[in-house]
Design a protein around this motif. Sequence first.
Motif, mmCIF file in Angstrom:
data_model
loop_
_atom_site.group_PDB
_atom_site.id
_atom_site.type_symbol
_atom_site.label_atom_id
_atom_site.label_comp_id
_atom_site.label_asym_id
_atom_site.label_seq_id
_atom_site.Cartn_x
_atom_site.Cartn_y
_atom_site.Cartn_z
ATOM 1 N N LYS A 1 -26.874 125.315 -6.183
ATOM 2 C CA LYS A 1 -27.253 125.874 -7.487
ATOM 3 C C LYS A 1 -27.712 124.762 -8.440
ATOM 4 O O LYS A 1 -28.740 124.880 -9.089
ATOM 5 C CB LYS A 1 -26.076 126.651 -8.113
ATOM 6 C CG LYS A 1 -25.586 127.815 -7.249
ATOM 7 C CD LYS A 1 -24.466 128.583 -7.909
ATOM 8 C CE LYS A 1 -23.194 127.780 -8.115
ATOM 9 N NZ LYS A 1 -22.536 127.327 -6.873
ATOM 10 N N THR B 1 -21.656 126.027 -16.733
ATOM 11 C CA THR B 1 -20.310 125.998 -17.312
ATOM 12 C C THR B 1 -19.493 124.869 -16.683
ATOM 13 O O THR B 1 -18.714 124.213 -17.370
ATOM 14 C CB THR B 1 -19.624 127.363 -17.120
ATOM 15 O OG1 THR B 1 -20.007 127.915 -15.860
ATOM 16 C CG2 THR B 1 -20.004 128.323 -18.218
ATOM 17 N N ARG C 1 -16.791 119.656 -17.296
ATOM 18 C CA ARG C 1 -16.628 118.260 -16.863
ATOM 19 C C ARG C 1 -16.943 117.281 -18.008
ATOM 20 O O ARG C 1 -16.276 116.243 -18.141
ATOM 21 C CB ARG C 1 -17.517 117.968 -15.636
ATOM 22 C CG ARG C 1 -16.908 118.484 -14.325
ATOM 23 C CD ARG C 1 -17.727 118.080 -13.117
ATOM 24 N NE ARG C 1 -18.983 118.801 -13.043
ATOM 25 C CZ ARG C 1 -19.127 120.017 -12.515
ATOM 26 N NH1 ARG C 1 -18.083 120.623 -11.972
ATOM 27 N NH2 ARG C 1 -20.285 120.606 -12.491
ATOM 28 N N LYS D 1 -9.426 126.278 -9.665
ATOM 29 C CA LYS D 1 -9.141 127.618 -10.223
ATOM 30 C C LYS D 1 -10.113 127.914 -11.352
ATOM 31 O O LYS D 1 -10.557 126.998 -12.055
ATOM 32 C CB LYS D 1 -7.707 127.663 -10.767
ATOM 33 C CG LYS D 1 -6.681 127.530 -9.657
ATOM 34 C CD LYS D 1 -5.287 127.703 -10.224
ATOM 35 C CE LYS D 1 -4.253 127.590 -9.116
ATOM 36 N NZ LYS D 1 -3.016 126.959 -9.556
ATOM 37 N N VAL E 1 -11.455 128.873 -14.955
ATOM 38 C CA VAL E 1 -11.021 128.744 -16.351
ATOM 39 C C VAL E 1 -10.950 130.172 -16.923
ATOM 40 O O VAL E 1 -11.829 130.997 -16.630
ATOM 41 C CB VAL E 1 -12.045 127.874 -17.134
ATOM 42 C CG1 VAL E 1 -11.710 127.823 -18.613
ATOM 43 C CG2 VAL E 1 -12.109 126.471 -16.526
ATOM 44 N N GLY F 1 -23.536 129.019 -12.388
ATOM 45 C CA GLY F 1 -22.076 129.111 -12.310
ATOM 46 C C GLY F 1 -21.493 130.061 -13.345
ATOM 47 O O GLY F 1 -20.278 130.086 -13.539
ATOM 48 N N ARG G 1 -19.028 134.351 -13.432
ATOM 49 C CA ARG G 1 -18.283 134.034 -12.214
ATOM 50 C C ARG G 1 -17.400 135.217 -11.807
ATOM 51 O O ARG G 1 -16.723 135.151 -10.797
ATOM 52 C CB ARG G 1 -17.397 132.842 -12.543
ATOM 53 C CG ARG G 1 -17.069 131.960 -11.387
ATOM 54 C CD ARG G 1 -17.974 130.809 -11.295
ATOM 55 N NE ARG G 1 -17.479 129.724 -10.507
ATOM 56 C CZ ARG G 1 -18.054 128.546 -10.522
ATOM 57 N NH1 ARG G 1 -19.068 128.309 -11.310
ATOM 58 N NH2 ARG G 1 -17.608 127.584 -9.737
ATOM 59 N N GLN H 1 -17.011 138.506 -16.982
ATOM 60 C CA GLN H 1 -18.019 137.622 -17.587
ATOM 61 C C GLN H 1 -19.405 138.277 -17.543
ATOM 62 O O GLN H 1 -20.203 138.135 -18.476
ATOM 63 C CB GLN H 1 -18.039 136.267 -16.873
ATOM 64 C CG GLN H 1 -16.761 135.455 -17.082
ATOM 65 C CD GLN H 1 -16.792 134.096 -16.395
ATOM 66 O OE1 GLN H 1 -17.805 133.681 -15.818
ATOM 67 N NE2 GLN H 1 -15.661 133.383 -16.434
ATOM 68 N N ARG I 1 -11.745 127.320 -3.315
ATOM 69 C CA ARG I 1 -12.898 127.716 -4.150
ATOM 70 C C ARG I 1 -13.766 128.740 -3.423
ATOM 71 O O ARG I 1 -14.311 129.647 -4.044
ATOM 72 C CB ARG I 1 -13.710 126.474 -4.520
ATOM 73 C CG ARG I 1 -12.972 125.620 -5.562
ATOM 74 C CD ARG I 1 -13.494 124.205 -5.613
ATOM 75 N NE ARG I 1 -14.864 124.111 -6.044
ATOM 76 C CZ ARG I 1 -15.655 123.084 -5.795
ATOM 77 N NH1 ARG I 1 -15.201 122.056 -5.084
ATOM 78 N NH2 ARG I 1 -16.878 123.065 -6.235
HETATM 79 P P1 ADP Z 1 -19.411 124.803 -7.967
HETATM 80 O O1 ADP Z 1 -20.671 125.553 -8.113
HETATM 81 O O2 ADP Z 1 -19.536 123.658 -7.043
HETATM 82 O O3 ADP Z 1 -18.256 125.687 -7.659
HETATM 83 P P2 ADP Z 1 -19.146 124.406 -10.863
HETATM 84 O O4 ADP Z 1 -19.563 123.140 -11.460
HETATM 85 O O5 ADP Z 1 -19.956 125.616 -11.140
HETATM 86 O O6 ADP Z 1 -19.016 124.098 -9.327
HETATM 87 O O7 ADP Z 1 -17.647 124.748 -11.285
HETATM 88 C C1 ADP Z 1 -16.624 123.804 -11.175
HETATM 89 C C2 ADP Z 1 -15.333 124.404 -11.703
HETATM 90 O O8 ADP Z 1 -15.473 124.699 -13.096
HETATM 91 C C3 ADP Z 1 -14.916 125.720 -11.077
HETATM 92 O O9 ADP Z 1 -14.194 125.540 -9.866
HETATM 93 C C4 ADP Z 1 -14.027 126.302 -12.192
HETATM 94 O O10 ADP Z 1 -12.780 125.643 -12.231
HETATM 95 C C5 ADP Z 1 -14.783 125.893 -13.445
HETATM 96 N N1 ADP Z 1 -15.802 126.890 -13.839
HETATM 97 C C6 ADP Z 1 -17.146 126.722 -13.839
HETATM 98 N N2 ADP Z 1 -17.772 127.803 -14.290
HETATM 99 C C7 ADP Z 1 -16.805 128.706 -14.572
HETATM 100 C C8 ADP Z 1 -16.819 130.045 -15.067
HETATM 101 N N3 ADP Z 1 -17.969 130.678 -15.332
HETATM 102 N N4 ADP Z 1 -15.633 130.667 -15.234
HETATM 103 C C9 ADP Z 1 -14.463 130.042 -14.986
HETATM 104 N N5 ADP Z 1 -14.384 128.796 -14.505
HETATM 105 C C10 ADP Z 1 -15.544 128.126 -14.294
#
Ligand code: ADP
Length: 289
Positions: A87, A105, A110, A131, A133, A159, A162, A166, A245
């Motif tokens: 993605k 997100t 991060r 996990k 958020v 992302g 999710r 949402q 995940r």
């Molecule tokens: P990936 O696509 O590799 O899973 P992301 O960077 O999208 O990684 O997400 C990393 C982490 O950030 C997720 O495992 C979760 O903890 C958090 N996260 C990201 N987007 C969301 C979201 N929309 N809702 C809840 N948690 C999120």
Amino acid sequence: MATAKAKKKPAAKKKPTARRLLRSKGSPKPARPAARKVATSKKAAAKKRAPASIPDPKPTPRPTPDMSGRSLLPLNILLIGPPGAGKGTQAEKICGTFNIPHLSTGNLFRAAIAAGTPLGRQVEPLLREGKLVPDAITIPIVDARLEQPDAAKGVLFDGYPRNLAQADALEKTFVRLGRKLNRVILIEVPDSAIVARMSGRRSCPTCNTVYHLVANPPKEMGRCDKDGTELVTRKDDVPETVQGRLNTYADQTAPLIAYYQPKGLLSRVDGKRTPEQVFESIHGELQQR
Ligand code: ADP
Ligand code: ADP
């Protein structure tokens, strides 16, 4: 009826552009006795002509967008796919092509962690453990981002959403802002390919560019091609967390497929091919939206 047709067709050839424009704006059709006479006298000749050679008297409608490149704006796109599907890699290409902001997100969280903000401290353990958020934190962050002026031309969501809550929240926000979702791209990659992608992933903490040790290495090992920042391995890219995940994706995010498909918004793209081939497919899907 036949007479009426014959009256109109030859006259159409003589219509000046200004008249067409006026008529298309709803002005009453002015009387044109001379044209009618000519039409009647040429009735027999008009009848003999092959239908294909008869010009259509109606003005040809011209859609304003030319269905290419940036003329598609505003363009709101969701990228869905399991962790490691590509993605972020595709988001960079899509945003560069269409000049729309990238709303990840994961990147927002991060960045907050790296900056040591209260939000960062709150979400750090959740990201480390893979996990989600809570929605009460995530949804307002996205809504606030969508209010910023640059989001008016569209946004590439990476992302988010999710889960179904949402997705519902996003739909309401779009209604409130008078915007619409144009397409949902699902990047499909089997779980068997994911672990290898995650273990080789390296990211730039400054510009978020994503690399892979084998599939997409930086020019200088360990350094971002764009800004020279030292690349990092994400803490959640360890095999123990990756499986969790993937489970979260299957339970909470995959139901979005059944949510968006009946709305006619979903495009499935085979993510096992090279990043360039995947992008070509996504680009094609966006042109046909
Ligand atoms: P990936 O696509 O590799 O899973 P992301 O960077 O999208 O990684 O997400 C990393 C982490 O950030 C997720 O495992 C979760 O903890 C958090 N996260 C990201 N987007 C969301 C979201 N929309 N809702 C809840 N948690 C999120
Ligand atoms: P996501 O944002 O969905 O978690 P990324 O774009 O960060 O996924 O990609 C995960 C890893 O896989 C990165 O190391 C990236 O370089 C690599 N990658 C992305 N797309 C492909 C692809 N089509 N083929 C092989 N590796 C890829």
